[in-house]
Write an enzyme that holds these catalytic residues in place. Structure first.
Site, PDB file in Angstrom:
ATOM      1  N   HIS A 226       0.837  -1.189   0.000  1.00 23.39           N
ATOM      2  CA  HIS A 226       0.000   0.000   0.000  1.00 23.39           C
ATOM      3  C   HIS A 226       0.874   1.242   0.000  1.00 23.39           C
ATOM      4  CE1 HIS A 226      -4.001  -1.844   0.586  1.00 23.39           C
ATOM      5  NE2 HIS A 226      -3.283  -2.826   1.109  1.00 23.39           N
ATOM      6  N   HIS A 227       0.309   2.352  -0.500  1.00 26.03           N
ATOM      7  CA  HIS A 227       1.050   3.598  -0.565  1.00 26.03           C
ATOM      8  C   HIS A 227       1.138   4.220   0.816  1.00 26.03           C
ATOM      9  CE1 HIS A 227       2.420   7.523  -1.922  1.00 26.03           C
ATOM     10  NE2 HIS A 227       2.544   7.040  -3.145  1.00 26.03           N
ATOM     11  N   ALA A 228       2.311   4.779   1.141  1.00 23.13           N
ATOM     12  CA  ALA A 228       2.507   5.333   2.479  1.00 23.13           C
ATOM     13  C   ALA A 228       1.685   6.595   2.725  1.00 23.13           C
ATOM     14  CB  ALA A 228       3.998   5.633   2.699  1.00 23.13           C
ATOM     15  N   TYR A 233      -4.874   2.891  -1.887  1.00 24.62           N
ATOM     16  CA  TYR A 233      -3.867   2.733  -2.931  1.00 24.62           C
ATOM     17  C   TYR A 233      -3.047   1.496  -2.572  1.00 24.62           C
ATOM     18  CZ  TYR A 233      -0.702   4.518  -6.608  1.00 24.62           C
ATOM     19  OH  TYR A 233       0.022   4.706  -7.752  1.00 24.62           O
ATOM     20  N   ARG A 283      -6.942   4.651   7.710  1.00 19.22           N
ATOM     21  CA  ARG A 283      -6.742   3.590   6.728  1.00 19.22           C
ATOM     22  C   ARG A 283      -7.385   2.271   7.169  1.00 19.22           C
ATOM     23  NH1 ARG A 283      -2.387   3.177   2.957  1.00 19.22           N
ATOM     24  NH2 ARG A 283      -1.147   4.637   4.208  1.00 19.22           N
TER      25      ARG A 283
END
Length: 394
Positions: A226-228, A233, A283
């Site tokens: 996953h995107h930080a 994402y 998240r």
């Protein structure tokens, strides 16, 4: 092979991945690349694995279309052959250590002094000078020094990238620099000394998280696939076990996902999820909401719904899935390439299609396969060539 570099002679004292990748990219463009290998074992990357006939997957990938000559630099006769090769070369590439390069006279200063029109590319681990100049610099070590391994992984678990990204970055930068140097020589007649290091090449690619960290005082957290700093994402498992990778980067995409795929218009205006930053902050709750829908869908069904809603997404495949990718098949990207041992694995054509030239696969060379032909090209008759072989100089 024809191409824009047809007629350009590249002599490459190379091993492993970084410089061999750079010279293969030049061979893809039509350059004649003469790979200089050690008498006996040759490039040690030949034997990393046995996936491609008699050579490794690494070697097959980085040595398509080259010629191989073996030389023993410890013998005067071997150094003489190398000197004759360099006399015929337009480009000399080297990833020997700077100290070894100077010892056998193939450092940029020596070569450019005798041939002002020559292009010399040196790629080392950490560069000449400084406290790291003599350190070994294999790909994973450079990933560590550049901070990439600490950025990669999930939670407390770090990971190296699944490909040799430090070597590839060095090869790509060297390839681009050689092309610029050839253009400079065409305009001015001047050669160029090019010096690159793996650390500095990879550090260039790590600059975005570096700028983020120095600008905010926070190192980007490891977020797995996953995107930080963007959400949602990353990959999401569906009810049939397949995985779809979402890449929602702005509010219109988020709204379409909620309204047209999830049938949850309320999520688009939920205060926890209305901005990229708020979705990253929440998240875990966001993923839970998504899975209430994704768990009841197949991967193909979800991907079709996302495509219909114009929400960016992709299937998550393993590398065997890449080998059967429908887009690569539809665009005719695969070619069989002969390798030593009689195998002909499928390899991808270069990613750039050009109007005025095309690529056709040339074999991966056996160790020293072209030694005799190259010696003849350099002016050695059969008797002198036989003496060199008997001495072990070639």
């Amino acid at each position: 092979m024809t191409g824009p570099l047809s007629g350009v002679v590249v002599v490459s004292l190379e091993q492993a991945v970084a410089v061999p990748y750079a010279s293969r990219l030049l061979a893809d463009l039509g350059a004649r690349v003469i790979k200089v290998e050690r008498v006996g074992g040759g490039d040690f990357a030949r034997h990393y694995d046995n996936a491609c006939g008699e050579v490794s997957s690494y070697f097959a990938w980085t040595n398509v279309g080259k010629e191989s000559i073996t030389l023993d630099f410890k013998q005067p006769e071997g150094r003489e052959v190398l000197a004759k090769l360099i006399e015929r070369a337009d480009v000399v590439l080297c990833n020997l250590s700077p100290a070894v390069g100077r010892r056998i006279g193939v450092d940029a200063e020596t070569l450019c002094a005798s041939r002002p029109d020559l292009i010399v590319g040196e790629l080392s681990g950490y560069g000449d000078g400084g406290p790291y100049s003599e350190r070994k610099a294999y790909d994973a070590l450079v990933q560590s020094e550049a901070g990439l391994i600490e950025l990669t992984g999930e939670g407390e678990v770090t990971a190296r990238t699944g490909i040799s990204v430090a070597d590839i970055s060095g090869g790509v930068h060297l390839h681009a620099a050689v092309l610029a140097a050839l253009y400079h020589r065409q305009r001015t007649g001047e050669g160029t000394a090019l010096r690159l290091s793996l650390l500095e090449s990879l550090a260039e690619w790590v600059q975005q998280p570096l700028l983020y960290a120095t600008g905010t005082g926070r190192i980007p957290p490891r977020a797995g696939a996953h995107h930080a700093s963007i959400a949602p994402y990353g990959p999401f498992r569906c009810g049939d076990g397949g995985t779809v990778h979402l890449a929602v980067q702005n509010e219109p995409q988020w709204t379409r996902l909620c309204e047209r795929v999830l049938n949850r218009a309320d999520l688009a205006i939920d205060p926890r999820f209305t901005t990229v930053a708020s979705r990253v902050e929440h998240r875990q709750a966001l993923h839970a909401e998504l899975h209430t829908v994704f768990d009841g869908m197949t991967a193909e069904g979800l991907l079709a719904a996302l495509d219909a809603a114009d929400v960016p997404a992709a299937r998550t495949r393993d590398v065997l899935g890449l080998a059967e990718h429908p887009q690569l098949a539809a665009r005719d990207r695969w070619r069989e390439v002969p390798v030593p041992g009689g195998a002909s694995p499928r390899m991808l054509r270069p990613p750039v299609d050009a109007t005025h030239w095309s690529w056709s696969p040339a074999p991966v060379p056996r160790l020293g396969q072209h030694t005799g032909a190259i010696l003849s090209w350099l002016g050695y008759d059969e008797g002198r060539a036989r003496k060199l072989r008997e001495k072990g100089a070639v």
